[in-house]
Design a protein around this motif. Sequence first.
Motif, PDB file in Angstrom:
ATOM      1  N   ILE A  78      -0.280  18.156   2.160  1.00  0.00           N
ATOM      2  CA  ILE A  78      -0.282  17.454   3.451  1.00  0.00           C
ATOM      3  C   ILE A  78      -1.466  17.921   4.300  1.00  0.00           C
ATOM      4  O   ILE A  78      -2.153  17.118   4.935  1.00  0.00           O
ATOM      5  N   ALA A  79      -1.734  19.246   4.279  1.00  0.00           N
ATOM      6  CA  ALA A  79      -2.841  19.808   5.065  1.00  0.00           C
ATOM      7  C   ALA A  79      -4.178  19.282   4.548  1.00  0.00           C
ATOM      8  O   ALA A  79      -5.065  18.932   5.334  1.00  0.00           O
ATOM      9  N   ARG A  80      -4.347  19.216   3.226  1.00  0.00           N
ATOM     10  CA  ARG A  80      -5.603  18.734   2.649  1.00  0.00           C
ATOM     11  C   ARG A  80      -5.844  17.268   2.961  1.00  0.00           C
ATOM     12  O   ARG A  80      -6.975  16.846   3.205  1.00  0.00           O
ATOM     13  N   GLU A  81      -4.755  16.469   2.961  1.00  0.00           N
ATOM     14  CA  GLU A  81      -4.881  15.052   3.298  1.00  0.00           C
ATOM     15  C   GLU A  81      -5.368  14.882   4.731  1.00  0.00           C
ATOM     16  O   GLU A  81      -6.130  13.969   5.035  1.00  0.00           O
ATOM     17  N   ALA A  82      -4.923  15.791   5.608  1.00  0.00           N
ATOM     18  CA  ALA A  82      -5.325  15.722   7.012  1.00  0.00           C
ATOM     19  C   ALA A  82      -6.710  16.348   7.218  1.00  0.00           C
ATOM     20  O   ALA A  82      -7.276  16.239   8.297  1.00  0.00           O
ATOM     21  N   GLY A  83      -7.230  17.030   6.193  1.00  0.00           N
ATOM     22  CA  GLY A  83      -8.539  17.668   6.298  1.00  0.00           C
ATOM     23  C   GLY A  83      -8.493  18.953   7.121  1.00  0.00           C
ATOM     24  O   GLY A  83      -9.495  19.356   7.703  1.00  0.00           O
ATOM     25  N   LEU A  84      -7.316  19.572   7.150  1.00  0.00           N
ATOM     26  CA  LEU A  84      -7.143  20.799   7.936  1.00  0.00           C
ATOM     27  C   LEU A  84      -6.621  21.933   7.049  1.00  0.00           C
ATOM     28  O   LEU A  84      -6.456  21.762   5.847  1.00  0.00           O
ATOM     29  N   ASP A  85      -6.362  23.075   7.657  1.00  0.00           N
ATOM     30  CA  ASP A  85      -5.877  24.242   6.921  1.00  0.00           C
ATOM     31  C   ASP A  85      -4.392  24.459   7.179  1.00  0.00           C
ATOM     32  O   ASP A  85      -3.857  24.057   8.205  1.00  0.00           O
TER      33      ASP A  85
END
Length: 171
Positions: A37-44
């Motif tokens: 989910i974090a990678r899809e949002a481009g965050l950590d």
Amino acid sequence: MAEKDLRVNEQIRSREVRLIREDGDKGIMSVSQALEIAREAGLDLVEVAPQAVPPVVKILDYGKFRFENEKRLRDSKKKQKLLKLKEIRMQPKIDDHDLDFKSKHIKEFLNDGNKVKVTIRFRGRELAHTELGYDVMKDVLSRIEGEYVMDKPPAMEGRFMSMVLGPKSKK
């Protein structure tokens, strides 16, 4: 909590985590799901409460998060005022003019926001008459009336009698 204690992305070792999204939505899921989910949002994925069961993680920009924390730390250090302890020394047989002079310095130190340690040194036979020291201390306090807070009342410490005065808080 220091940034060094925080685990990010693959460093998170527990099986399940409680995920808090940017919109405040919560849910318990596996670490791999949360990472996805974090990678899809481009965050950590950052572990913010490792002591909780299951550990609490947030999806956020880790670089920005670290910068904000460091900035908050710097700002809190700017607001701190370091208190210095100034010392004024005298003897029990001090003259009135000298006492005025020393009292004026004590006032200045207190107005600058420093603590002041007033010390009277007894030599030889003067130790038999410590009441003279108490009289000098009372005289000093009467000369700086209303500008101090007594942190430590006059007390004997070997050959010295001392008291500590703090500045009156400014509101």
